[in-house]
Motif scaffolding. Structure first.
Motif, PDB file in Angstrom:
ATOM      1  N   GLY A 105      44.317  13.477  28.746  1.00  0.00           N
ATOM      2  CA  GLY A 105      42.917  13.501  28.342  1.00  0.00           C
ATOM      3  C   GLY A 105      41.989  14.000  29.419  1.00  0.00           C
ATOM      4  N   THR A 106      42.454  13.998  30.668  1.00  0.00           N
ATOM      5  CA  THR A 106      41.624  14.473  31.770  1.00  0.00           C
ATOM      6  C   THR A 106      41.805  15.960  32.023  1.00  0.00           C
ATOM      7  OG1 THR A 106      41.788  12.291  32.829  1.00  0.00           O
ATOM      8  CG2 THR A 106      41.065  14.125  34.215  1.00  0.00           C
ATOM      9  N   TYR A 107      43.035  16.453  31.923  1.00  0.00           N
ATOM     10  CA  TYR A 107      43.324  17.819  32.346  1.00  0.00           C
ATOM     11  C   TYR A 107      43.756  18.766  31.229  1.00  0.00           C
ATOM     12  CZ  TYR A 107      43.487  15.349  36.805  1.00  0.00           C
ATOM     13  OH  TYR A 107      43.183  14.567  37.882  1.00  0.00           O
ATOM     14  N   LEU A 108      44.526  18.279  30.258  1.00  0.00           N
ATOM     15  CA  LEU A 108      45.098  19.168  29.251  1.00  0.00           C
ATOM     16  C   LEU A 108      44.185  19.400  28.053  1.00  0.00           C
ATOM     17  CD1 LEU A 108      48.920  18.524  28.695  1.00  0.00           C
ATOM     18  CD2 LEU A 108      47.781  20.668  29.219  1.00  0.00           C
ATOM     19  N   VAL A 109      43.690  18.310  27.474  1.00  0.00           N
ATOM     20  CA  VAL A 109      42.976  18.401  26.204  1.00  0.00           C
ATOM     21  C   VAL A 109      41.566  18.990  26.326  1.00  0.00           C
ATOM     22  CG1 VAL A 109      41.994  17.008  24.329  1.00  0.00           C
ATOM     23  CG2 VAL A 109      44.350  16.644  25.050  1.00  0.00           C
ATOM     24  N   PRO A 110      40.760  18.605  27.331  1.00  0.00           N
ATOM     25  CA  PRO A 110      39.385  19.130  27.382  1.00  0.00           C
ATOM     26  C   PRO A 110      39.265  20.656  27.370  1.00  0.00           C
ATOM     27  CG  PRO A 110      39.564  17.240  28.808  1.00  0.00           C
ATOM     28  CD  PRO A 110      40.956  17.552  28.352  1.00  0.00           C
ATOM     29  N   PRO A 111      40.069  21.422  28.148  1.00  0.00           N
ATOM     30  CA  PRO A 111      39.927  22.882  28.059  1.00  0.00           C
ATOM     31  C   PRO A 111      40.210  23.420  26.659  1.00  0.00           C
ATOM     32  CG  PRO A 111      41.166  22.267  30.021  1.00  0.00           C
ATOM     33  CD  PRO A 111      41.038  21.029  29.193  1.00  0.00           C
ATOM     34  N   LEU A 112      41.215  22.867  26.000  1.00  0.00           N
ATOM     35  CA  LEU A 112      41.543  23.318  24.650  1.00  0.00           C
ATOM     36  C   LEU A 112      40.402  23.035  23.684  1.00  0.00           C
ATOM     37  CD1 LEU A 112      44.884  22.937  22.830  1.00  0.00           C
ATOM     38  CD2 LEU A 112      42.863  21.982  21.764  1.00  0.00           C
ATOM     39  N   LEU A 113      39.832  21.824  23.744  1.00  0.00           N
ATOM     40  CA  LEU A 113      38.755  21.459  22.825  1.00  0.00           C
ATOM     41  C   LEU A 113      37.459  22.176  23.168  1.00  0.00           C
ATOM     42  CD1 LEU A 113      39.397  17.636  22.309  1.00  0.00           C
ATOM     43  CD2 LEU A 113      40.183  19.579  20.949  1.00  0.00           C
ATOM     44  N   THR A 114      37.248  22.483  24.443  1.00  0.00           N
ATOM     45  CA  THR A 114      36.064  23.256  24.829  1.00  0.00           C
ATOM     46  C   THR A 114      36.115  24.641  24.213  1.00  0.00           C
ATOM     47  OG1 THR A 114      35.854  22.045  26.909  1.00  0.00           O
ATOM     48  CG2 THR A 114      34.763  24.183  26.775  1.00  0.00           C
ATOM     49  N   GLU A 115      37.287  25.258  24.258  1.00  0.00           N
ATOM     50  CA  GLU A 115      37.455  26.574  23.632  1.00  0.00           C
ATOM     51  C   GLU A 115      37.215  26.491  22.132  1.00  0.00           C
ATOM     52  OE1 GLU A 115      40.881  30.045  23.201  1.00  0.00           O
ATOM     53  OE2 GLU A 115      41.054  28.492  24.749  1.00  0.00           O
ATOM     54  N   LEU A 116      37.691  25.411  21.520  1.00  0.00           N
ATOM     55  CA  LEU A 116      37.476  25.212  20.082  1.00  0.00           C
ATOM     56  C   LEU A 116      35.995  25.051  19.777  1.00  0.00           C
ATOM     57  CD1 LEU A 116      39.245  24.863  17.501  1.00  0.00           C
ATOM     58  CD2 LEU A 116      39.056  22.401  17.862  1.00  0.00           C
ATOM     59  N   LEU A 286      38.207  21.646  11.064  1.00  0.00           N
ATOM     60  CA  LEU A 286      38.105  21.495  12.515  1.00  0.00           C
ATOM     61  C   LEU A 286      39.327  20.777  13.081  1.00  0.00           C
ATOM     62  CD1 LEU A 286      36.537  21.537  15.232  1.00  0.00           C
ATOM     63  CD2 LEU A 286      35.475  19.381  14.506  1.00  0.00           C
ATOM     64  N   GLN A 287      39.722  19.675  12.457  1.00  0.00           N
ATOM     65  CA  GLN A 287      40.865  18.897  12.937  1.00  0.00           C
ATOM     66  C   GLN A 287      42.156  19.702  12.823  1.00  0.00           C
ATOM     67  OE1 GLN A 287      40.453  15.538  10.360  1.00  0.00           O
ATOM     68  NE2 GLN A 287      38.444  15.002  11.196  1.00  0.00           N
ATOM     69  N   ASP A 288      42.290  20.446  11.723  1.00  0.00           N
ATOM     70  CA  ASP A 288      43.473  21.273  11.524  1.00  0.00           C
ATOM     71  C   ASP A 288      43.560  22.354  12.601  1.00  0.00           C
ATOM     72  OD1 ASP A 288      45.769  21.716   9.826  1.00  0.00           O
ATOM     73  OD2 ASP A 288      44.823  23.590   9.217  1.00  0.00           O
ATOM     74  N   ALA A 289      42.405  22.933  12.967  1.00  0.00           N
ATOM     75  CA  ALA A 289      42.386  23.958  14.015  1.00  0.00           C
ATOM     76  C   ALA A 289      42.796  23.375  15.362  1.00  0.00           C
ATOM     77  CB  ALA A 289      40.994  24.580  14.106  1.00  0.00           C
ATOM     78  N   ALA A 290      42.376  22.139  15.635  1.00  0.00           N
ATOM     79  CA  ALA A 290      42.734  21.496  16.901  1.00  0.00           C
ATOM     80  C   ALA A 290      44.235  21.256  16.980  1.00  0.00           C
ATOM     81  CB  ALA A 290      41.972  20.184  17.050  1.00  0.00           C
ATOM     82  N   VAL A 291      44.830  20.769  15.897  1.00  0.00           N
ATOM     83  CA  VAL A 291      46.276  20.537  15.875  1.00  0.00           C
ATOM     84  C   VAL A 291      47.027  21.867  16.020  1.00  0.00           C
ATOM     85  CG1 VAL A 291      48.201  19.793  14.430  1.00  0.00           C
ATOM     86  CG2 VAL A 291      46.135  18.401  14.564  1.00  0.00           C
ATOM     87  N   ALA A 292      46.538  22.908  15.328  1.00  0.00           N
ATOM     88  CA  ALA A 292      47.184  24.222  15.430  1.00  0.00           C
ATOM     89  C   ALA A 292      47.116  24.757  16.854  1.00  0.00           C
ATOM     90  CB  ALA A 292      46.514  25.199  14.461  1.00  0.00           C
ATOM     91  N   THR A 299      54.472  26.788  21.609  1.00  0.00           N
ATOM     92  CA  THR A 299      55.272  27.894  21.087  1.00  0.00           C
ATOM     93  C   THR A 299      55.988  28.689  22.162  1.00  0.00           C
ATOM     94  OG1 THR A 299      53.822  28.085  19.157  1.00  0.00           O
ATOM     95  CG2 THR A 299      55.217  29.978  19.673  1.00  0.00           C
ATOM     96  N   PRO A 300      55.287  29.095  23.254  1.00  0.00           N
ATOM     97  CA  PRO A 300      55.997  29.878  24.262  1.00  0.00           C
ATOM     98  C   PRO A 300      56.811  29.030  25.214  1.00  0.00           C
ATOM     99  CG  PRO A 300      53.723  29.590  24.935  1.00  0.00           C
ATOM    100  CD  PRO A 300      53.862  28.974  23.560  1.00  0.00           C
ATOM    101  N   GLN A 301      56.858  27.731  24.946  1.00  0.00           N
ATOM    102  CA  GLN A 301      57.490  26.822  25.895  1.00  0.00           C
ATOM    103  C   GLN A 301      58.990  27.017  25.959  1.00  0.00           C
ATOM    104  OE1 GLN A 301      56.202  25.048  28.030  1.00  0.00           O
ATOM    105  NE2 GLN A 301      57.911  23.850  28.774  1.00  0.00           N
TER     106      GLN A 301
END
Length: 311
Positions: A105-116, A286-292, A299-301
């Motif tokens: 919640g500190t490092y991974l999620v905020p950048p993704l949600l900011t872009e969203l 919105l929620q569906d886009a976040a999960v996607a 995917t590239p993992q």
């Protein structure tokens, strides 16, 4: 009528939580006789006694335990449905509440949600940060749309859809001028270093110990245990200590020269990243886009790390 029935179910759950009618009445600011009357109504509807007295406490009967489990699920579902209905007409805006474990919640999620958020102006996004078990509870009760948390086989996720997205390698964070020398280290060498750890018993600590045992290593000893990655990194940089952390936690500090990232040469230690949500969850756009977006990171993992901002 529906609200009254939901209130009765909430009352039953409160009586169970508080261990009796008196404390439940005090918590709900209603009279004790009214609580007792509502319980009798529920028992009549269930066709069986829901409680028996054990000393000064009320305890659930077998029928009561089954009824209570159903009531808790109904209440969680109703809370989620209310939030879903509010979001149906919101289109690209709407709301999103995510529960996460600490580092995620500190490092991974905020950048993704900011872009969203840049793509969907007007969206209302909230991130709650806690221990993984607490994050899952908030999803189970309908207080969060989904959780992104450190994966552990010990987490009680039976009521939820649980999806392991990817794993991030753990690295040893070191001060620029501190030990160890070089860019790699073995498990045996790691055990001799001054280490900062997370609090004993939290999910990260338990999963790390499980992995160490699988490699034939014992549990590590620590000069100090701290409850947040930022505090751990500061302690490492200021004192020449070391800490084990997911690669994404120290990436910015390594780039800025505040820390060094040391690879463990003879063991693969990693943090699993999991996605959790109610099986009956209805996702708004919105929620569906976040999960996607989260799934797209996985995917590239392969053997490496997903490309996320700051990692």
């Amino acid at each position: 009528m529906l609200q009254l029935q939901l209130r009765r179910l909430d009352l039953l759950c409160t009586v169970v939580h508080e261990g009796g009618v008196t404390r439940a009445a005090e918590r709900l600011h209603v009279s004790q006789p009214w609580v007792s009357a509502q319980l009798r109504t529920l028992e009549k509807a269930a066709g069986a006694p829901l409680f028996v007295r054990d000393g000064r406490r009320l305890v659930l009967t077998e029928a009561g335990r089954r009824f209570h489990a159903w009531a808790a699920d109904v209440l969680a579902g109703s809370a989620q449905v209310r939030r879903d209905i509010e979001n149906l007409g919101a289109g690209l805006a709407g709301s999103l509440t995510v529960a996460t474990s600490m580092a995620i919640g500190t490092y991974l999620v905020p950048p993704l949600l900011t872009e969203l958020l840049h793509e969907r102006a007007g969206a209302e996004i909230t991130v709650h940060i806690s221990e993984p078990a607490a994050a899952l509870r908030s999803v189970a009760t309908g207080d969060a749309d989904f959780a992104v948390a450190t994966w552990s086989d010990e987490l009680d996720s039976e009521a939820l859809h649980a999806e392991r997205l990817w794993e991030n390698p753990l690295v040893l964070a070191a001060a620029p001028d501190g030990p160890p020398d070089g860019d790699t280290i073995t498990l045996a060498e790691l055990a001799a270093l001054p280490l900062v750890g997370v609090p004993a018993g939290v999910t990260f600590d338990r999963t790390l110990n499980d992995q160490l045992r699988s490699h034939g290593a014992g549990e590590l000893t620590y000069v100090m245990r701290l409850g947040h990655a930022e505090a751990m990194k500061r302690a490492v940089a200021a004192n020449g200590w070391n800490c084990l952390a997911p690669s994404y936690v120290v990436a910015d500090d390594v780039d800025a020269g505040r820390l060094r990232s040391i690879r463990i040469s003879d063991a693969h230690l990693a943090e699993g990243i999991g996605l959790f949500y109610r099986r009956t969850k209805f996702f708004s756009p919105l929620q569906d886009a976040a999960v996607a977006a989260l799934r797209s990171l996985a995917t590239p993992q392969g053997p490496g790390t997903p490309a996320v901002a700051g990692s």
